[in-house]
Motif scaffolding. Sequence first.
Motif: not given
Lengths: 344, 84
Positions: B46-47, B50, B64-66, B69
Amino acid sequence: MKIALTGLNATDNPGPGVPVARSLKEAPSLNSDVIGFIYDTLEPGVYMENIASKSYLIPYPSSGLDNLFQRIEAIHSKEKLDFIIPNLDSELPGFIRLEPRLNELGIKMFLPTTEQFNMRAKDKLFNFCSAHNIKVPKNVLINSLQDLYSSQKEFQYPVVVKGIFYDAYIANNFEEVQSAFDKMSHKWGLPIIIQEHIKGNEYNVVALGDGTGRTVGAVPMRKTYITDKGKGWAGISIDDKNLMQISHKVIEAMKWRSGCELEFIKSATTNEFYLLEINPRFPAWVYLATAAGQNLPGALIKLALKENVETFKSYKVGTMFIRSSWDLITDINVFEKFTVNGEL
Amino acid sequence: MSKYMIPANLAVSDTGFLFMPATGETFTLNEIGRKIFKLLQTGNSEDQVVKDICENYDIDAGTCRKDLDDFVGQLKNYSLLNEL
């Protein structure tokens, strides 16, 4: 080969006659000529092109089997029928009883036995499945109002209330159960079946058994569009090994002889398949199996002719059907001819 | 750092059309969904997703992270993605 079939009622609650006819015409080496056996002058299959070369009105089996036999005998004297495929649940017991007499005329059929037919009836299915370790929703048979009241504690809401032949309602409380009981007992008689409601998606399998326990072919499908009558208006062939394994087990345990449709629900909570019903004939979506590579109606004819029929090994996953509504236009004279003469 | 794999029998086309043969369900991904799905499918964490998205699109890492998710949650919910 002249093959007569029923169920040409391609309506919003379609019979399997048209897709069976379509499959037979595509079966290599059969060279089939389809004759329509019709109960109602407005059955759309009569007026469709390239389905039945000739159609005849026949009496309902409920009007007496001798009546039906005499009508078939008269049609046979003109048409020299080789085969009959009855496609409707309600006429099957009559045709099973007529089979020896029709065989004497030289007309073949490939039907389940009376015992097999009864074994899959809605009021018997629970016992069959329990005996063979096949998951099935719990059910209670209701034979009277007294049964209905005394069985209240045996189920939790919602429940499915089913007629012995057709219809099913979901009831959320006892008042709704009573209302469904009244409607269905008047329409279909007793018993009424009160079944555990399993939440999940419906899956169906069309299959052909050869009567020895072998599944000659089977194609599973998920309905992707369902009408307000609960009929699949679109669907897609799928690949689920568990579903196929259970289907083969059912056919083997019953030594099912003929085409059938197995109706399942996959529990949203446990992902397990529960067998809801076994319909004793091909379903109205059987042409999907033909299009996916398994022409089961064609194979049924070959089984009846005692030809060597190989087991179908595969089918195309992702084949879809989308039913359509199309206005057929005909002239009053055509309708008149069919109504007056009983043949077209 | 979560990594994911797609179910073995899931059919994925270049157009972003997904087909689950076991259930007959179909899904459609838009352009960004298609890109993220491809990144996850090829073993990116996931990192890494992003980082890649932030480098190529006008979006900050937190947003972007939100969004990622939420998207991954939806994919998992439909059994389109399994955590390794």
